[in-house]
Enzyme design. Structure first.
Site, PDB file in Angstrom:
ATOM      1  CG  HIS A  42      -4.227   3.688   3.724  1.00  0.00           C
ATOM      2  ND1 HIS A  42      -3.230   2.987   4.374  1.00  0.00           N
ATOM      3  CD2 HIS A  42      -4.397   4.830   4.436  1.00  0.00           C
ATOM      4  CE1 HIS A  42      -2.814   3.687   5.419  1.00  0.00           C
ATOM      5  NE2 HIS A  42      -3.513   4.818   5.474  1.00  0.00           N
ATOM      6  CB  CYS A  63       1.051   1.736   4.812  1.00  0.00           C
ATOM      7  SG  CYS A  63      -0.503   0.832   5.043  1.00  0.00           S
ATOM      8  CG  HIS A  89      -7.167   7.657   0.026  1.00  0.00           C
ATOM      9  ND1 HIS A  89      -7.624   6.359  -0.092  1.00  0.00           N
ATOM     10  CD2 HIS A  89      -7.199   8.166  -1.227  1.00  0.00           C
ATOM     11  CE1 HIS A  89      -7.899   6.094  -1.355  1.00  0.00           C
ATOM     12  NE2 HIS A  89      -7.658   7.183  -2.075  1.00  0.00           N
ATOM     13  CG  ASN A  97     -14.502   9.020  -4.530  1.00  0.00           C
ATOM     14  OD1 ASN A  97     -15.429   9.810  -4.432  1.00  0.00           O
ATOM     15  ND2 ASN A  97     -13.565   9.137  -5.445  1.00  0.00           N
ATOM     16  CD  GLN A 102      -8.778  11.359  -5.248  1.00  0.00           C
ATOM     17  OE1 GLN A 102      -8.069  11.810  -6.145  1.00  0.00           O
ATOM     18  NE2 GLN A 102      -9.708  10.460  -5.463  1.00  0.00           N
ATOM     19  CB  CYS A 133      -0.921  -0.006   1.220  1.00  0.00           C
ATOM     20  SG  CYS A 133      -1.837   1.537   1.372  1.00  0.00           S
ATOM     21  CG  HIS A 179      -4.024  -0.967   4.731  1.00  0.00           C
ATOM     22  ND1 HIS A 179      -3.557  -0.288   3.633  1.00  0.00           N
ATOM     23  CD2 HIS A 179      -4.790  -1.984   4.250  1.00  0.00           C
ATOM     24  CE1 HIS A 179      -3.998  -0.882   2.533  1.00  0.00           C
ATOM     25  NE2 HIS A 179      -4.750  -1.912   2.873  1.00  0.00           N
TER      26      HIS A 179
END
Ligand SMILES: [Zn+2]
Length: 379
Positions: free
Chosen positions: A205, A83, A207, A194, A209, A80, A154
């Site tokens: 993971h 991470c 997150h 999303n 944007q 990933c 994660h």
């Protein structure tokens, strides 16, 4: 700037440069000596050639970014890129631990600034009317795409964060929004998440944007026009009146705090859709008072946990911050968040089919009042 001076929360931050020149900022827990954690990867400079083309039939820009086809898709957990780095795995985040980090996307749809690249709107076509790009008009897709990691864990999700961690994310959103708004050529900043493979998320993971657009997005443009028309007809603010009408009606309210109201909108497009409005209108995240920021974290975490209890597994969702465009901060546009899931029942997704995708005409088979009642009961 309307809305007063940005009120930045006191969250420690430090910015470093990645191997290919991109910037990364740690928020919250920051490496005491970032130089101890250099980016040890060999990375070629990003190859970015995105262009925006004008669709003159619907008056919208479309970004054509072929380099994004090569981006990482659902890597194994030990690969990933979001991470923290370990001795065995060098990731996008050089430090061995972090709270929240933000960095420039390696595969951006928008990059560079207005001064970096030649070409302006309308350059390739003949303008039909002043200010209107011509047929076959294109321009560099300048702007910025950043990734924000909500947690170093994660397998966590936003709903798993403590309110303190959520406040660090909130501070990072506000900081980035204010900074990106100052870049030459940026017209609008959009923070979003999303969540879920069903939405097309390529990395699991936790997150989100942050996009800085070189134009006002179509949906925001329509909201600005609606605000202007309402102001012209009534002399009043559309966002203020929508919130007042929902509060007076009450049947679609999900949560009501001192500083925020969460409701299913009267004409919801999606099976489960909730809008969060601050009770006192502000243009953007940077203008939110500290007490409103703190309460947002509590309400939003509550709401996300209700979404996760709607079905037999975590709800796929899109969470979208709507902020006033850079040059519209003094107007009627109000900061708010729109959260919705495309799942309508366990195992059933609402796909954008012929009417929605072909014509932009939505039909929703769950009444907003029933959706609100269900979300209230899940508390
Ligand atoms: Zn990860």
């Amino acid at each position: 700037m309307a809305g007063g001076t940005p009120k930045t929360m006191e969250v420690p931050r430090t910015t470093v440069t990645l191997a290919d020149g991109r910037a990364l900022t740690y928020f919250g827990t920051i490496p005491e000596r970032p130089a101890d954690y250099p980016d040890r990867r060999q990375l070629p400079a990003p190859d970015v050639q995105a262009r925006a083309r004008w669709d003159s039939l619907v008056s919208e820009w479309v970004v054509i970014a072929s380099h994004r086809q090569e981006r990482t898709f659902q890597p194994a957990e030990d690969q990933c890129p979001l991470c923290p780095s370990t001795a065995a795995s060098l990731t996008e985040i050089p430090a061995p631990e972090y709270d929240v980090v933000v960095f420039e996307n390696r595969f951006p749809a928008y990059s560079g600034t207005a001064g970096d690249q030649p070409g302006q709107p309308g350059q390739l076509g003949q303008p039909r009317e002043p200010g209107q790009p011509g047929l076959l008009a294109a321009r560099p897709a300048v702007g910025r795409c950043e990734v924000i990691c909500f947690s170093q864990h994660h397998l966590a999700s936003f709903a798993d964060l403590s309110s303190g961690q959520a406040a660090t994310v909130m501070a990072a959103w506000a900081d980035r929004s204010a900074e990106l708004a100052r870049l030459p050529g940026v017209e609008q900043v959009y923070c979003f998440e999303n969540r879920g493979a069903e939405i097309g998320v390529t990395l699991s993971h936790p997150h989100g944007q942050i996009y800085a657009y070189p134009y006002i997005t179509p949906r925001t443009d329509r909201m600005l026009a609606a605000c202007a028309s309402y102001r012209h007809g009534t002399g009043r603010s559309l966002f203020d009146d929508v919130l007042a009408a929902e509060r007076a009606d009450g049947s679609r309210i999900v949560l009501a705090g001192r500083h925020w109201t969460a409701f299913v909108p009267f004409a919801a497009h999606w099976p489960y859709e909730v809008h969060l409005y601050p009770n006192e209108r502000v243009p953007d995240l940077a203008a939110l008072a500290p007490a409103a920021r703190a309460e947002f974290c509590e309400l939003y975490l509550d709401l996300l946990r209700r979404f996760d209890r709607l079905f037999d597994g975590p709800a796929p969702y899109i969470s979208a911050w709507h902020q006033a465009p850079v040059r519209h901060r003094g107007g009627d546009f109000a900061l708010h968040l729109e959260l919705f899931t495309i799942r309508r029942a366990p195992g059933k997704l609402k796909y954008l089919a012929g009417s929605e995708s072909g014509m932009g005409a939505f039909a929703n088979d769950i009444t907003p009042e029933a959706a609100a009642m269900r979300l209230r009961q899940l508390g």
